[in-house]
Design a protein around this motif. Structure first.
Motif, PDB file in Angstrom:
ATOM      1  N   GLY B 215       0.967  -1.522   0.170  1.00 46.04           N
ATOM      2  CA  GLY B 215      -0.210   0.046  -0.079  1.00 46.04           C
ATOM      3  C   GLY B 215       0.595   1.615  -0.309  1.00 46.04           C
ATOM      4  O   GLY B 215       1.941   1.316   0.003  1.00 46.04           O
ATOM      5  N   GLY B 216       0.414   2.333  -0.386  1.00 45.84           N
ATOM      6  CA  GLY B 216       0.692   3.571  -0.627  1.00 45.84           C
ATOM      7  C   GLY B 216      -0.160   4.507  -0.343  1.00 45.84           C
ATOM      8  O   GLY B 216      -1.632   4.411   0.009  1.00 45.84           O
ATOM      9  N   THR B 217       0.685   5.831  -0.124  1.00 41.70           N
ATOM     10  CA  THR B 217      -0.305   7.221  -0.403  1.00 41.70           C
ATOM     11  C   THR B 217      -1.513   7.087  -0.966  1.00 41.70           C
ATOM     12  O   THR B 217      -2.917   7.637  -0.813  1.00 41.70           O
ATOM     13  CB  THR B 217       0.377   8.123  -0.394  1.00 41.70           C
ATOM     14  OG1 THR B 217       1.426   8.462   0.908  1.00 41.70           O
ATOM     15  CG2 THR B 217      -0.067   9.997   0.176  1.00 41.70           C
ATOM     16  N   GLY B 218      -1.470   7.075  -1.641  1.00 37.07           N
ATOM     17  CA  GLY B 218      -2.863   7.326  -3.398  1.00 37.07           C
ATOM     18  C   GLY B 218      -3.971   6.020  -2.919  1.00 37.07           C
ATOM     19  O   GLY B 218      -4.732   6.350  -2.945  1.00 37.07           O
ATOM     20  N   THR B 219      -3.453   4.834  -2.288  1.00 38.91           N
ATOM     21  CA  THR B 219      -4.356   3.699  -2.238  1.00 38.91           C
ATOM     22  C   THR B 219      -4.666   3.771  -0.658  1.00 38.91           C
ATOM     23  O   THR B 219      -5.501   2.589   0.016  1.00 38.91           O
ATOM     24  CB  THR B 219      -3.746   2.873  -2.686  1.00 38.91           C
ATOM     25  OG1 THR B 219      -2.803   1.852  -2.490  1.00 38.91           O
ATOM     26  CG2 THR B 219      -3.671   3.213  -4.266  1.00 38.91           C
ATOM     27  N   VAL B 220      -4.362   4.139   0.388  1.00 42.16           N
ATOM     28  CA  VAL B 220      -4.491   3.371   1.412  1.00 42.16           C
ATOM     29  C   VAL B 220      -5.654   3.600   2.215  1.00 42.16           C
ATOM     30  O   VAL B 220      -5.545   2.351   2.715  1.00 42.16           O
ATOM     31  CB  VAL B 220      -3.612   4.565   2.524  1.00 42.16           C
ATOM     32  CG1 VAL B 220      -4.089   5.828   3.147  1.00 42.16           C
ATOM     33  CG2 VAL B 220      -3.208   3.486   3.636  1.00 42.16           C
ATOM     34  N   GLU B 221      -6.656   4.066   1.774  1.00 46.53           N
ATOM     35  CA  GLU B 221      -7.767   3.858   1.734  1.00 46.53           C
ATOM     36  C   GLU B 221      -8.725   2.557   1.405  1.00 46.53           C
ATOM     37  O   GLU B 221      -9.276   1.582   2.135  1.00 46.53           O
ATOM     38  CB  GLU B 221      -8.894   4.779   2.123  1.00 46.53           C
ATOM     39  CG  GLU B 221      -8.349   6.660   2.620  1.00 46.53           C
ATOM     40  CD  GLU B 221      -9.698   7.720   2.449  1.00 46.53           C
ATOM     41  OE1 GLU B 221     -10.343   6.596   2.516  1.00 46.53           O
ATOM     42  OE2 GLU B 221      -8.893   8.987   2.084  1.00 46.53           O
ATOM     43  N   GLY B 251     -12.236  10.234  -0.195  1.00 45.33           N
ATOM     44  CA  GLY B 251     -12.374   9.403   1.079  1.00 45.33           C
ATOM     45  C   GLY B 251     -12.556  10.123   2.288  1.00 45.33           C
ATOM     46  O   GLY B 251     -12.563  11.758   1.970  1.00 45.33           O
ATOM     47  N   GLU B 252     -12.439   9.635   3.196  1.00 42.08           N
ATOM     48  CA  GLU B 252     -11.714  10.846   4.544  1.00 42.08           C
ATOM     49  C   GLU B 252     -11.493  11.107   4.934  1.00 42.08           C
ATOM     50  O   GLU B 252     -11.020  11.885   5.992  1.00 42.08           O
ATOM     51  CB  GLU B 252     -12.200   9.574   5.535  1.00 42.08           C
ATOM     52  CG  GLU B 252     -11.391   8.117   5.530  1.00 42.08           C
ATOM     53  CD  GLU B 252     -11.203   6.803   6.954  1.00 42.08           C
ATOM     54  OE1 GLU B 252     -11.122   7.328   8.137  1.00 42.08           O
ATOM     55  OE2 GLU B 252     -11.947   6.058   6.178  1.00 42.08           O
ATOM     56  N   LEU B 253      -9.879  10.590   3.976  1.00 46.73           N
ATOM     57  CA  LEU B 253      -8.312  11.803   4.201  1.00 46.73           C
ATOM     58  C   LEU B 253      -8.115  12.694   3.405  1.00 46.73           C
ATOM     59  O   LEU B 253      -8.444  12.494   2.035  1.00 46.73           O
ATOM     60  CB  LEU B 253      -7.208  10.547   4.445  1.00 46.73           C
ATOM     61  CG  LEU B 253      -7.469   9.566   5.388  1.00 46.73           C
ATOM     62  CD1 LEU B 253      -6.286   7.722   5.047  1.00 46.73           C
ATOM     63  CD2 LEU B 253      -7.123  10.088   6.723  1.00 46.73           C
ATOM     64  N   ARG B 254      -7.856  13.964   3.959  1.00 42.76           N
ATOM     65  CA  ARG B 254      -7.020  14.746   3.120  1.00 42.76           C
ATOM     66  C   ARG B 254      -5.586  14.882   3.436  1.00 42.76           C
ATOM     67  O   ARG B 254      -5.623  15.089   4.160  1.00 42.76           O
ATOM     68  CB  ARG B 254      -7.530  16.192   3.200  1.00 42.76           C
ATOM     69  CG  ARG B 254      -9.807  15.938   2.828  1.00 42.76           C
ATOM     70  CD  ARG B 254      -9.469  16.028   1.492  1.00 42.76           C
ATOM     71  NE  ARG B 254     -10.759  16.007   1.178  1.00 42.76           N
ATOM     72  CZ  ARG B 254     -11.427  14.796   0.553  1.00 42.76           C
ATOM     73  NH1 ARG B 254     -10.772  13.495   0.608  1.00 42.76           N
ATOM     74  NH2 ARG B 254     -12.633  14.917   0.438  1.00 42.76           N
ATOM     75  N   TRP B 255      -4.646  15.779   2.776  1.00 43.74           N
ATOM     76  CA  TRP B 255      -3.142  15.744   2.291  1.00 43.74           C
ATOM     77  C   TRP B 255      -3.364  17.039   2.306  1.00 43.74           C
ATOM     78  O   TRP B 255      -3.241  17.544   2.056  1.00 43.74           O
ATOM     79  CB  TRP B 255      -2.703  14.807   2.043  1.00 43.74           C
ATOM     80  CG  TRP B 255      -2.993  13.291   2.279  1.00 43.74           C
ATOM     81  CD1 TRP B 255      -3.854  12.950   1.129  1.00 43.74           C
ATOM     82  CD2 TRP B 255      -2.483  12.746   4.217  1.00 43.74           C
ATOM     83  NE1 TRP B 255      -3.573  11.878   2.093  1.00 43.74           N
ATOM     84  CE2 TRP B 255      -3.104  11.217   2.936  1.00 43.74           C
ATOM     85  CE3 TRP B 255      -2.501  13.299   4.696  1.00 43.74           C
ATOM     86  CZ2 TRP B 255      -3.428  10.214   4.414  1.00 43.74           C
ATOM     87  CZ3 TRP B 255      -2.634  11.816   5.907  1.00 43.74           C
ATOM     88  CH2 TRP B 255      -3.013  10.598   5.465  1.00 43.74           C
TER      89      TRP B 255
END
Lengths: 372, 372
Positions: B215-221, B251-255
């Motif tokens: 997994g990585g930042t782009g697909t973590v959810e 999704g639920e996350l914002r960076w």
């Protein structure tokens, strides 16, 4: 020293000393033959060990592109350094003044405010700086764009006892990479014409322009023949790279590739593909991927292309090889010629120099990362 | 410490600590909420100071991409390091064994020869290594491509007392950068399906697969929700970059962007153009140029685009500004968000961390250049 290349850790940045020496000697002889000073650009190699060899071969000094880059060269005793670029800010002015107390420093300007700041700081520190206004020779990057603006800079320089007008900087980076020899010749002639226009205007005004400095690896033959420049600044000629290697070279000079990244194949699980241990963090890709790969392991015959760079992986297409054959490549080593030498060098801390596939020397890249 | 950003030398690599802390906390909370272990990828930041903060926030350890990269983390006391990549050669095997005597080390393999060499070297040195075969989750880079090949590796690992099979590595880099959220979700589901196939085959064979890491930042959810992975390896989430910032995030996350290169305008002699002091040697351009530029000098309002990178020059298009107006930009400072964080970080020796436009900390990038 003496170790075979097959025992050097990968990735490593390698110099083929036979090719390097040939390039070093050829450019020095070329400049001497044409009666122009050679001031090689050290931004290409960032190594005081190499600068010393260029000076020993006859160079008048070196160019740097940043003030911080000049520090290791000054520390190594290079007696004449030209910073061929503008800089601004109190911290940068302080660096210039500090450098000028350790080496003969010349700098570029294209704004009156910078001349004033330099003049005042140099006077306070009781040092003298040579100042070369940059003229825009057609690149449309830095440099003044009119004779009046040049005259204003020359007058301002003359108003400061601590500054000395010694000439002009006239470099056009874009034309270095024009592929066709004749088109490059025409472009270089145009840049030289612009430069000559400024030199003549100074002459008419009674201002002696002792140094007209510029030129690069791609145009050096035209620049030397132009009669306009009396100092040349090539850098990449020592190493060459994929970009320069892809140009037409129809003149008297030929250059050899001397810079390579040594890599190891570390995985090969699918037919026709292998993966080596050099990616974006070991190879600058701004001017393209390595255009060829040279196996250094005896007996390995593989037609292979470097087709993609991930951060730490290099993807190698091994043509139509079946999986058993690519699996046999794991552990084999290859030399990759970078697409662009300057930013590739900036990724490494040392050169591993070799002759005849044996390590002959290690040279620190002491100006690596020095971009201030 | 406490100095304003306007006094920091340029180029510098900056971290906005408010944004950094928000990203650090959000990912740690996300992993905890979903019951998956977080093992952030240290190849993104290359700094033991940052690794310590990730561990303090709950991370199980870190990933490195190269063995040499793991050294500063082991030296800084990071107790669990996973090298998420293949390596080959006696020198690399010796490094793995040395690291394993200082930290809990896990490594990846996709070839039997590597397992044998590791097993023999680890036994000689009386150290134990955790070994995770890599499976090709669809990227077609490294990793085994069949269950039989995985079984062969597992059997070979079991034949060595010094090696312990602890799970599998399953990472697909390409899908991290799929722009559309739903398309990325579909791609991640496909990679998870491939991974699940291998996990089930091991299970059927009676082999316990304790760790399924990827997994990585782009697909973590998607990875966390898949039920396939129990350990996630995101790296870029801490910093973000132009590439990741340009993706859809539904999704639920914002960076937040927390990584910037600080630059100074050092020349502006033509209408509508200015030149700053950061080019290819201060910004990786493999994933594009900086997509925006943020002025940090109060009162400066300039619509401006970074349009080209030379080695040490950044070309800024200042829209339709006349020459008097662009000349006023000289000396002004701007923050440039890199197109690609990982290789940009690899160009610098330290982070200058700031809060509210004041320097708050300096963190060494102690694994910079560690690509072996």
């Amino acid at each position: 020293m003496g170790d075979p290349l097959t025992s050097v850790g990968t990735p490593s940045l390698l110099i083929d000393l036979d090719a390097f020496d040939a390039n070093l000697t050829a450019m020095a002889a070329f400049a001497a033959r044409h009666g122009v000073a050679l001031r090689p650009h050290a931004k290409a190699h960032k190594s005081s060990e190499i600068a010393k060899r260029q000076i020993a071969a006859g160079a008048a000094g070196v160019c740097c592109q940043k003030l911080s880059e000049a520090y290791p060269f000054a520390a190594a005793g290079i007696a004449s350094i030209h910073v061929s670029n503008e800089f601004v800010g109190a911290d940068k002015i302080a660096m210039a003044v500090e450098l000028a107390s350790h080496t003969r420093l010349s700098v570029c300007v294209d704004a009156l405010t910078q001349v004033r700041a330099l003049g005042e700081a140099a006077a306070r520190a009781s040092v003298t700086l040579d100042v070369l206004p940059e003229i825009d020779a057609g690149q449309h990057r830095c440099g003044v764009t009119s004779v009046d603006a040049l005259f204003a800079l020359v007058d301002e320089i003359a108003a400061h006892d601590a500054l000395k007008f010694t000439g002009i900087q006239a470099y056009h980076g874009g034309i270095q990479h024009v592929a066709d020899w004749d088109a490059r010749k025409t472009a270089a002639a145009h840049a030289a014409e612009i430069t000559a226009h400024y030199v003549q205007a100074l002459d008419t005004r009674g201002v002696r322009c002792a140094i007209v400095t510029g030129g690069g690896t791609g145009t050096v033959e035209f620049d030397a023949a132009s009669g306009v420049y009396n100092e040349l600044q090539p850098g990449s000629y020592l190493f060459m790279d994929g970009d320069y290697g892809g140009l037409g070279w129809d003149g008297e000079l030929r250059w050899r590739h001397s810079l390579f990244v040594l890599s190891t194949v570390m995985s090969a699980t699918r037919p026709g593909m292998a993966v080596c241990d050099v990616g974006l963090k070991g190879l600058a890709v701004d001017s393209g991927l390595p255009r060829s790969a040279i196996w250094i392991d005896a007996g390995t015959e593989a037609e292979l292309s470097y087709v993609a760079a991930n951060d730490e992986h290099g993807m190698l297409r091994a043509q139509s090889k079946p999986q058993e054959d690519v699996a046999a490549l794991v552990g084999k080593r290859l030399l990759l010629p970078p697409g662009h030498c300057d930013p590739t060098v900036n990724l490494y801390d040392e050169y591993v120099c070799y002759r005849g596939e044996r390590v002959a020397d290690i040279w620190p890249i002491d100006a690596r990362g020095m971009s201030r």
